[in-house]
Each structure stands twice: as C-alpha cells, then as structure tokens.
Design an enzyme around this catalytic site. Sequence first.
Site, PDB file in Angstrom:
ATOM      1  N   ARG A 102       0.877  -1.185   0.000  1.00  0.00           N
ATOM      2  CA  ARG A 102       0.000   0.000   0.000  1.00  0.00           C
ATOM      3  C   ARG A 102       0.904   1.221   0.000  1.00  0.00           C
ATOM      4  O   ARG A 102       1.575   1.516   0.992  1.00  0.00           O
ATOM      5  CB  ARG A 102      -0.907  -0.013   1.233  1.00  0.00           C
ATOM      6  CG  ARG A 102      -1.590   1.320   1.456  1.00  0.00           C
ATOM      7  CD  ARG A 102      -2.748   1.261   2.415  1.00  0.00           C
ATOM      8  NE  ARG A 102      -3.867   0.556   1.815  1.00  0.00           N
ATOM      9  CZ  ARG A 102      -5.108   0.592   2.296  1.00  0.00           C
ATOM     10  NH1 ARG A 102      -5.386   1.266   3.390  1.00  0.00           N
ATOM     11  NH2 ARG A 102      -6.086  -0.058   1.689  1.00  0.00           N
ATOM     12  N   HIS A 129      -7.036   0.664  -6.723  1.00  0.00           N
ATOM     13  CA  HIS A 129      -7.268  -0.245  -5.590  1.00  0.00           C
ATOM     14  C   HIS A 129      -7.915  -1.531  -6.124  1.00  0.00           C
ATOM     15  O   HIS A 129      -9.080  -1.824  -5.860  1.00  0.00           O
ATOM     16  CB  HIS A 129      -8.166   0.434  -4.559  1.00  0.00           C
ATOM     17  CG  HIS A 129      -8.124  -0.180  -3.193  1.00  0.00           C
ATOM     18  ND1 HIS A 129      -7.311  -1.249  -2.872  1.00  0.00           N
ATOM     19  CD2 HIS A 129      -8.807   0.120  -2.053  1.00  0.00           C
ATOM     20  CE1 HIS A 129      -7.487  -1.564  -1.591  1.00  0.00           C
ATOM     21  NE2 HIS A 129      -8.391  -0.755  -1.077  1.00  0.00           N
ATOM     22  N   GLN A 132      -9.781  -4.108  -3.888  1.00  0.00           N
ATOM     23  CA  GLN A 132     -11.124  -3.655  -3.531  1.00  0.00           C
ATOM     24  C   GLN A 132     -12.103  -3.995  -4.651  1.00  0.00           C
ATOM     25  O   GLN A 132     -13.223  -4.459  -4.409  1.00  0.00           O
ATOM     26  CB  GLN A 132     -11.104  -2.139  -3.279  1.00  0.00           C
ATOM     27  CG  GLN A 132     -12.433  -1.583  -2.832  1.00  0.00           C
ATOM     28  CD  GLN A 132     -12.869  -2.108  -1.478  1.00  0.00           C
ATOM     29  OE1 GLN A 132     -12.104  -2.056  -0.529  1.00  0.00           O
ATOM     30  NE2 GLN A 132     -14.087  -2.621  -1.391  1.00  0.00           N
ATOM     31  N   ASP A 218     -17.163   6.786  -1.999  1.00  0.00           N
ATOM     32  CA  ASP A 218     -15.960   6.646  -1.168  1.00  0.00           C
ATOM     33  C   ASP A 218     -15.662   8.027  -0.589  1.00  0.00           C
ATOM     34  O   ASP A 218     -16.251   9.039  -1.012  1.00  0.00           O
ATOM     35  CB  ASP A 218     -14.796   6.122  -2.027  1.00  0.00           C
ATOM     36  CG  ASP A 218     -13.511   5.910  -1.228  1.00  0.00           C
ATOM     37  OD1 ASP A 218     -13.587   5.759   0.015  1.00  0.00           O
ATOM     38  OD2 ASP A 218     -12.413   5.914  -1.840  1.00  0.00           O
ATOM     39  N   CYS A 256     -16.269   1.391   0.053  1.00  0.00           N
ATOM     40  CA  CYS A 256     -15.128   0.519   0.344  1.00  0.00           C
ATOM     41  C   CYS A 256     -14.750   0.555   1.811  1.00  0.00           C
ATOM     42  O   CYS A 256     -14.086  -0.356   2.294  1.00  0.00           O
ATOM     43  CB  CYS A 256     -13.949   0.916  -0.521  1.00  0.00           C
ATOM     44  SG  CYS A 256     -13.406   2.604  -0.215  1.00  0.00           S
ATOM     45  N   ARG A 284     -13.383  -8.870   0.781  1.00  0.00           N
ATOM     46  CA  ARG A 284     -11.972  -8.581   0.541  1.00  0.00           C
ATOM     47  C   ARG A 284     -11.146  -9.853   0.777  1.00  0.00           C
ATOM     48  O   ARG A 284     -10.296 -10.210  -0.036  1.00  0.00           O
ATOM     49  CB  ARG A 284     -11.478  -7.462   1.482  1.00  0.00           C
ATOM     50  CG  ARG A 284     -11.990  -6.075   1.148  1.00  0.00           C
ATOM     51  CD  ARG A 284     -11.399  -5.552  -0.162  1.00  0.00           C
ATOM     52  NE  ARG A 284      -9.943  -5.560  -0.143  1.00  0.00           N
ATOM     53  CZ  ARG A 284      -9.189  -4.589   0.368  1.00  0.00           C
ATOM     54  NH1 ARG A 284      -9.760  -3.505   0.863  1.00  0.00           N
ATOM     55  NH2 ARG A 284      -7.871  -4.667   0.337  1.00  0.00           N
TER      56      ARG A 284
HETATM   57  N1  NVA Z   1      -9.909   6.596  -1.438  1.00  0.00           N
HETATM   58  C1  NVA Z   1      -9.531   6.134  -0.122  1.00  0.00           C
HETATM   59  C2  NVA Z   1      -9.670   4.653  -0.058  1.00  0.00           C
HETATM   60  C3  NVA Z   1      -9.336   4.038   1.264  1.00  0.00           C
HETATM   61  C4  NVA Z   1      -9.477   2.550   1.271  1.00  0.00           C
HETATM   62  C5  NVA Z   1      -8.109   6.565   0.170  1.00  0.00           C
HETATM   63  O1  NVA Z   1      -7.262   6.483  -0.717  1.00  0.00           O
HETATM   64  O2  NVA Z   1      -7.849   7.010   1.292  1.00  0.00           O
HETATM   65  N1   CP Z   2     -11.165  -0.507   1.893  1.00  0.00           N
HETATM   66  C1   CP Z   2      -9.920  -0.537   2.396  1.00  0.00           C
HETATM   67  O1   CP Z   2      -8.936  -0.743   1.684  1.00  0.00           O
HETATM   68  O2   CP Z   2      -9.858  -0.340   3.736  1.00  0.00           O
HETATM   69  P1   CP Z   2      -8.531  -0.138   4.605  1.00  0.00           P
HETATM   70  O3   CP Z   2      -8.000   1.225   4.307  1.00  0.00           O
HETATM   71  O4   CP Z   2      -9.009  -0.275   6.029  1.00  0.00           O
HETATM   72  O5   CP Z   2      -7.551  -1.203   4.246  1.00  0.00           O
END
Ligand code: NVA
Ligand code: CP
Length: 299
Positions: A102, A129, A132, A218, A256, A284
């Site tokens: 990540r 992502h 997801q 989101d 998500c 997931r």
């Molecule tokens: N769009 C959000 C998704 C988190 C799972 C982010 O990037 O923070």
């Molecule tokens: N949806 C998702 O990726 O959640 P987290 O940020 O908790 O991993």
Amino acid sequence: MPLATDDFLDIDDVTPAELDALLDRAAAMKAGETDPRLGDATLGMIFEKPSTRTRVSFETGMTRLGGHAMFLGPDDIQLGHGEPLRDTARVLGRYVDGVMARLFDHGDVEVLAEYADCPVINGLTDEAHPCQTLADLLTIRETVGEDATVAWVGDGNNVGQSFVVGAAMAGIDVRVATPAEYGMDPHVFDRAAEFGADVDPTTDPEAAVDGADIVYTDVWISMGQEDQRAEKLAAFEGFQVNQELLAGTDATVMHCLPAHRGEEVTDDVLESDRALVWDQAENRMHAQNALLVELLGGE
Ligand code: NVA
Ligand code: CP
C-alpha cells in the site's frame, strides 16, 4: 489455471476470463467447496498508509491458507528511513513468496514489481485499488448480479478508477458523477472502452443515480489529501449519498470503507438495509485468497 500476469497492480492486469475465474474461485472458497493451501508461503506487506481491512484480510487470509503474512509498516523497515525502494524490492524478493504493498505513488508499486523477483499485489495506491474491485465484483455477483447498473458518486479516486475498469470487464453498466475538478483520469474511460463500456461521466449525481441498482461512493478526502480538506468539502456539496439522493430508487449502497459519515454518506444510509458495505469488507478476504492461490501457486 495460473494467471498469465506475475503481478496484480491494477484490475486489468488480468483478462476478463481470468477475472471471471478468480471470482468463481473466491465464491467457491467462501462457500467452503474448495480449500486450497499455500504451504509455507510468506507474504510481505508494505504499508506507507494506514489500513484496517487490507491488513487484516490479507494477514488472516494467509493464515487461513496455511501461509504467513509479515506486516512491514513505515517505521519497521529501512524503506521508511531512506533505503531506496529498488533495494528493498530486490532484498524482499530473495526472502518472501509475494509482496503486497500500500503506497502513495502508483509508479512506486511498478518499481517494486520490476525489481522484486516475486509476485507483487497492489494494496492501494493514489491511482488504483484493484483488490477492492475484486471484492466489489464478488459482492455485486452475490446481490444484484452482473446485469447491474452501478452509479459511482463522489470523488474520481483510486477506488472508483479501478472499479470502473473492473465493472467494464465484468459487463456491469457504470455511470460516474463527480465534480468537474475531481473527475477520473480520462485514460480510465479508455481502458473501460477496451472492454466495450461507453462511460459518459457527468457532474449530476441525480442523473447518475436515476434507475441505478447500486450507488457506490468513497471518502472525499483520501489518505494523503488532508491539506485539501476545505476546498474538497466545498467542491463536493450535493454529492452526498443520503436519503434524498436515494429517494425514488431501490438502490443498494456500496462503500469501500472507512466511511466519513456526514460527509460522502449519511449515518442513516450506512445503517440501513440498503448498505452492502459489510459484505464488501468480508469479501476482501475471500477475493484476495483466490488471488493469492492463483498468484503464489496454491496446491
Ligand atoms: N480513497 C480512499 C480509499 C481508502 C481505502 C483513500 O485512498 O484514502
Ligand atoms: N477498503 C480498504 O482498503 O480499507 P482499509 O483502508 O481499512 O484497508
């Protein structure tokens, strides 16, 4: 059937047929109809950003598959203290059987994949992502089915971009409503078009939601965008998924998570029967377990 790709950096790294087979495998594993094992495989998990679902679903998933997952947070490894990503990638590839990462910059996950001599899975970047999306598509299969029409309402972000391409691959009809200044990368619509989708983005949430089976949103302020909070909150006025927007529809709601209740979605919508979000979160793990078996070579 192993995947043709060595890495999973975005959803269209697999073919539509492979995606379909992955979702079949995920459903069968979820139903307990098949119980593949990964032997003594280890997954290294690099996190530059926080996570609940991604970390716990991958770590629990690896345990369930008989393997092991290793959390490598920003303070835990030399990457966070100046060691180049290329060096980290080359070294990790000598130890582990796969890396899930990540990261902020999508280019960094590509560097990781280039230099690590093992499969690399994108656990979220600023652009994409795909894990997801796997869970989202499994959830849609289980509920409305793949003849669904889904309206993405809100930010044209990482989650939305992978979803639009993945939905196109699965034959799902997608509408996209974002503020003009926070739209998706136009290349996303070109990628969706390669799978036959003609996505015509709008700035009108009501038009997008009209007749939709599912409304997906989101957060407006993604991780790393905290300094844009004031301008983004102003730009997203009218894009909240609330009872008023959903009135006159039977649409279910996807998110998500994590959700910022009172911003992109209201508390009462998330707490209502419309919300598919808990199934999405559970899926997931099932979807990723199927991916891990395909990429790391399960027995
Ligand atoms: N769009 C959000 C998704 C988190 C799972 C982010 O990037 O923070
Ligand atoms: N949806 C998702 O990726 O959640 P987290 O940020 O908790 O991993």
